[in-house]
Design a protein around this motif. Sequence first.
Motif, PDB file in Angstrom:
ATOM      1  N   THR A 209       0.715  -1.319  -0.029  1.00 35.27           N
ATOM      2  CA  THR A 209       0.158  -0.093  -0.198  1.00 35.27           C
ATOM      3  C   THR A 209       0.813   1.329   0.192  1.00 35.27           C
ATOM      4  OG1 THR A 209      -1.752  -1.230   1.337  1.00 35.27           O
ATOM      5  CG2 THR A 209      -1.857   1.195   1.304  1.00 35.27           C
ATOM      6  N   LEU A 210       1.836   1.195   0.704  1.00 38.62           N
ATOM      7  CA  LEU A 210       2.953   2.442   0.735  1.00 38.62           C
ATOM      8  C   LEU A 210       3.672   2.560  -0.606  1.00 38.62           C
ATOM      9  CD1 LEU A 210       4.622   2.052   4.300  1.00 38.62           C
ATOM     10  CD2 LEU A 210       3.133   4.053   3.545  1.00 38.62           C
ATOM     11  N   ILE A 211       3.908   1.552  -1.059  1.00 41.20           N
ATOM     12  CA  ILE A 211       4.501   1.690  -2.467  1.00 41.20           C
ATOM     13  C   ILE A 211       3.762   2.174  -3.401  1.00 41.20           C
ATOM     14  CG2 ILE A 211       5.883   0.179  -4.150  1.00 41.20           C
ATOM     15  CD1 ILE A 211       6.888  -1.710  -2.168  1.00 41.20           C
ATOM     16  N   ALA A 212       2.435   1.529  -3.481  1.00 40.93           N
ATOM     17  CA  ALA A 212       1.620   1.988  -4.604  1.00 40.93           C
ATOM     18  C   ALA A 212       1.143   3.660  -4.205  1.00 40.93           C
ATOM     19  CB  ALA A 212       0.431   1.261  -4.354  1.00 40.93           C
ATOM     20  N   ALA A 213       1.069   4.014  -3.204  1.00 45.21           N
ATOM     21  CA  ALA A 213       0.787   5.458  -2.938  1.00 45.21           C
ATOM     22  C   ALA A 213       2.036   6.309  -2.992  1.00 45.21           C
ATOM     23  CB  ALA A 213       0.676   5.544  -1.285  1.00 45.21           C
ATOM     24  N   THR A 214       3.120   5.824  -2.825  1.00 45.09           N
ATOM     25  CA  THR A 214       4.340   6.503  -3.345  1.00 45.09           C
ATOM     26  C   THR A 214       4.447   6.758  -4.757  1.00 45.09           C
ATOM     27  OG1 THR A 214       5.474   5.798  -1.210  1.00 45.09           O
ATOM     28  CG2 THR A 214       7.131   6.729  -2.719  1.00 45.09           C
ATOM     29  N   ALA A 215       4.331   5.689  -5.478  1.00 38.21           N
ATOM     30  CA  ALA A 215       4.379   5.862  -6.824  1.00 38.21           C
ATOM     31  C   ALA A 215       3.374   6.876  -7.316  1.00 38.21           C
ATOM     32  CB  ALA A 215       3.951   4.466  -7.273  1.00 38.21           C
ATOM     33  N   LYS A 216       1.951   6.712  -6.884  1.00 37.56           N
ATOM     34  CA  LYS A 216       1.122   7.803  -7.181  1.00 37.56           C
ATOM     35  C   LYS A 216       1.531   9.269  -7.051  1.00 37.56           C
ATOM     36  CE  LYS A 216      -2.951   4.949  -6.646  1.00 37.56           C
ATOM     37  NZ  LYS A 216      -4.038   4.630  -6.001  1.00 37.56           N
ATOM     38  N   PHE A 217       2.135   9.491  -5.817  1.00 40.45           N
ATOM     39  CA  PHE A 217       2.755  10.675  -5.520  1.00 40.45           C
ATOM     40  C   PHE A 217       3.924  10.948  -6.537  1.00 40.45           C
ATOM     41  CE2 PHE A 217       5.825  12.982  -3.193  1.00 40.45           C
ATOM     42  CZ  PHE A 217       5.321  14.412  -2.978  1.00 40.45           C
ATOM     43  N   VAL A 218       4.842  10.210  -6.850  1.00 39.52           N
ATOM     44  CA  VAL A 218       5.876  10.522  -7.801  1.00 39.52           C
ATOM     45  C   VAL A 218       5.143  10.889  -9.081  1.00 39.52           C
ATOM     46  CG1 VAL A 218       7.581   9.487  -9.135  1.00 39.52           C
ATOM     47  CG2 VAL A 218       7.407   9.177  -6.668  1.00 39.52           C
ATOM     48  N   GLU A 219       4.146  10.096  -9.532  1.00 37.69           N
ATOM     49  CA  GLU A 219       3.433  10.643 -10.717  1.00 37.69           C
ATOM     50  C   GLU A 219       2.848  11.923 -10.725  1.00 37.69           C
ATOM     51  OE1 GLU A 219       0.404   7.517 -11.395  1.00 37.69           O
ATOM     52  OE2 GLU A 219       2.096   6.002 -11.844  1.00 37.69           O
ATOM     53  N   ALA A 220       1.977  12.188  -9.556  1.00 33.96           N
ATOM     54  CA  ALA A 220       1.617  13.646  -9.260  1.00 33.96           C
ATOM     55  C   ALA A 220       2.673  14.601  -9.481  1.00 33.96           C
ATOM     56  CB  ALA A 220       0.658  13.760  -7.957  1.00 33.96           C
ATOM     57  N   VAL A 221       3.788  14.412  -8.918  1.00 34.42           N
ATOM     58  CA  VAL A 221       4.915  15.308  -8.777  1.00 34.42           C
ATOM     59  C   VAL A 221       5.479  15.786 -10.233  1.00 34.42           C
ATOM     60  CG1 VAL A 221       7.302  15.692  -8.207  1.00 34.42           C
ATOM     61  CG2 VAL A 221       5.732  14.837  -6.494  1.00 34.42           C
ATOM     62  N   VAL A 222       5.579  14.471 -11.004  1.00 36.29           N
ATOM     63  CA  VAL A 222       5.982  14.730 -12.382  1.00 36.29           C
ATOM     64  C   VAL A 222       5.107  15.481 -13.246  1.00 36.29           C
ATOM     65  CG1 VAL A 222       6.476  13.319 -14.509  1.00 36.29           C
ATOM     66  CG2 VAL A 222       7.526  12.716 -12.169  1.00 36.29           C
ATOM     67  N   ALA A 223       3.533  15.138 -12.960  1.00 32.84           N
ATOM     68  CA  ALA A 223       2.856  16.265 -13.591  1.00 32.84           C
ATOM     69  C   ALA A 223       2.381  17.501 -13.398  1.00 32.84           C
ATOM     70  CB  ALA A 223       1.496  15.295 -13.364  1.00 32.84           C
ATOM     71  N   SER A 224       2.942  17.837 -12.041  1.00 35.88           N
ATOM     72  CA  SER A 224       2.700  19.099 -11.567  1.00 35.88           C
ATOM     73  C   SER A 224       3.462  20.171 -12.174  1.00 35.88           C
ATOM     74  CB  SER A 224       3.034  19.092  -9.962  1.00 35.88           C
ATOM     75  OG  SER A 224       4.354  19.271  -9.627  1.00 35.88           O
ATOM     76  N   ASP A 225       3.299  21.196 -11.866  1.00 38.52           N
ATOM     77  CA  ASP A 225       4.127  22.326 -12.447  1.00 38.52           C
ATOM     78  C   ASP A 225       4.993  23.252 -11.301  1.00 38.52           C
ATOM     79  OD1 ASP A 225       2.352  23.778 -10.824  1.00 38.52           O
ATOM     80  OD2 ASP A 225       1.843  25.301 -12.335  1.00 38.52           O
ATOM     81  N   ASP A 226       4.996  22.430 -10.405  1.00 41.56           N
ATOM     82  CA  ASP A 226       6.149  22.674  -9.312  1.00 41.56           C
ATOM     83  C   ASP A 226       7.491  22.543  -9.518  1.00 41.56           C
ATOM     84  OD1 ASP A 226       4.011  23.154  -7.538  1.00 41.56           O
ATOM     85  OD2 ASP A 226       3.849  20.990  -6.641  1.00 41.56           O
ATOM     86  N   HIS A 227       8.132  23.431  -9.010  1.00 39.25           N
ATOM     87  CA  HIS A 227       9.723  23.399  -9.447  1.00 39.25           C
ATOM     88  C   HIS A 227      10.412  22.473  -8.546  1.00 39.25           C
ATOM     89  CE1 HIS A 227       8.874  27.556 -11.255  1.00 39.25           C
ATOM     90  NE2 HIS A 227       9.484  27.038 -12.141  1.00 39.25           N
ATOM     91  N   VAL A 228       9.967  22.677  -7.132  1.00 37.24           N
ATOM     92  CA  VAL A 228      10.463  21.841  -6.001  1.00 37.24           C
ATOM     93  C   VAL A 228       9.531  21.205  -5.379  1.00 37.24           C
ATOM     94  CG1 VAL A 228      12.279  22.240  -3.898  1.00 37.24           C
ATOM     95  CG2 VAL A 228      12.392  23.669  -5.766  1.00 37.24           C
ATOM     96  N   VAL A 229       9.849  19.973  -4.831  1.00 38.12           N
ATOM     97  CA  VAL A 229       9.174  19.154  -3.779  1.00 38.12           C
ATOM     98  C   VAL A 229       9.875  18.949  -2.620  1.00 38.12           C
ATOM     99  CG1 VAL A 229       7.776  17.247  -3.366  1.00 38.12           C
ATOM    100  CG2 VAL A 229       7.641  18.272  -5.589  1.00 38.12           C
ATOM    101  N   ILE A 230       9.575  19.124  -1.315  1.00 38.27           N
ATOM    102  CA  ILE A 230      10.316  19.121  -0.096  1.00 38.27           C
ATOM    103  C   ILE A 230       9.354  18.087   0.619  1.00 38.27           C
ATOM    104  CG2 ILE A 230      11.215  20.045   1.931  1.00 38.27           C
ATOM    105  CD1 ILE A 230      11.515  22.531   0.416  1.00 38.27           C
ATOM    106  N   ALA A 231       9.737  16.851   1.126  1.00 40.64           N
ATOM    107  CA  ALA A 231       9.105  16.141   1.832  1.00 40.64           C
ATOM    108  C   ALA A 231       9.560  15.941   3.192  1.00 40.64           C
ATOM    109  CB  ALA A 231       8.841  14.706   1.338  1.00 40.64           C
ATOM    110  N   ASP A 232       8.961  15.988   4.207  1.00 39.42           N
ATOM    111  CA  ASP A 232       9.689  15.858   5.585  1.00 39.42           C
ATOM    112  C   ASP A 232      10.195  14.439   5.851  1.00 39.42           C
ATOM    113  OD1 ASP A 232       8.501  18.499   6.233  1.00 39.42           O
ATOM    114  OD2 ASP A 232       6.888  17.765   7.514  1.00 39.42           O
ATOM    115  N   ALA A 233       9.728  13.292   5.167  1.00 37.71           N
ATOM    116  CA  ALA A 233      10.504  12.325   5.219  1.00 37.71           C
ATOM    117  C   ALA A 233      10.656  11.727   3.907  1.00 37.71           C
ATOM    118  CB  ALA A 233       9.630  11.215   6.201  1.00 37.71           C
ATOM    119  N   LEU A 234      11.483  10.708   3.275  1.00 34.32           N
ATOM    120  CA  LEU A 234      11.886  10.361   2.329  1.00 34.32           C
ATOM    121  C   LEU A 234      10.439   9.695   1.883  1.00 34.32           C
ATOM    122  CD1 LEU A 234      13.340   9.639  -0.357  1.00 34.32           C
ATOM    123  CD2 LEU A 234      14.332   7.712   1.109  1.00 34.32           C
ATOM    124  N   VAL A 235      10.048   8.696   2.745  1.00 31.60           N
ATOM    125  CA  VAL A 235       8.557   7.902   2.469  1.00 31.60           C
ATOM    126  C   VAL A 235       7.653   8.700   3.812  1.00 31.60           C
ATOM    127  CG1 VAL A 235       7.465   5.986   2.367  1.00 31.60           C
ATOM    128  CG2 VAL A 235       9.707   6.134   1.541  1.00 31.60           C
TER     129      VAL A 235
END
Length: 85
Positions: free
Chosen positions: A48-74
């Motif tokens: 479940t965590l791996i699938a959610a992380t993959a969805k997050f990465v897809e959303a990041v790639v599709a976004s127009d944000d320059h930088v993404v900062i996460a409080d934790a790697l996962v």
Amino acid sequence: MRGGGLSQWLADTGLRVDHFREEEILTRPQFAAVAEEFKATGTVELGTLIAATAKFVEAVVASDDHVVIADALVPFVPTLLAMGR
């Protein structure tokens, strides 16, 4: 999103910054399955965590944000581990 510290400094330079705070794990759409599983069982399966992380990465790639900062790697894993999950 804008936050404090590094994320605020980067935003102040004109960059679009997404600061993914650990506590947002239960409200980020990409982590809905994580939130549901955790609320239902008190645990979260690795898949479940791996699938959610993959969805997050897809959303990041599709976004127009320059930088993404996460409080934790996962996000949320440190909290789950601290809670013995």
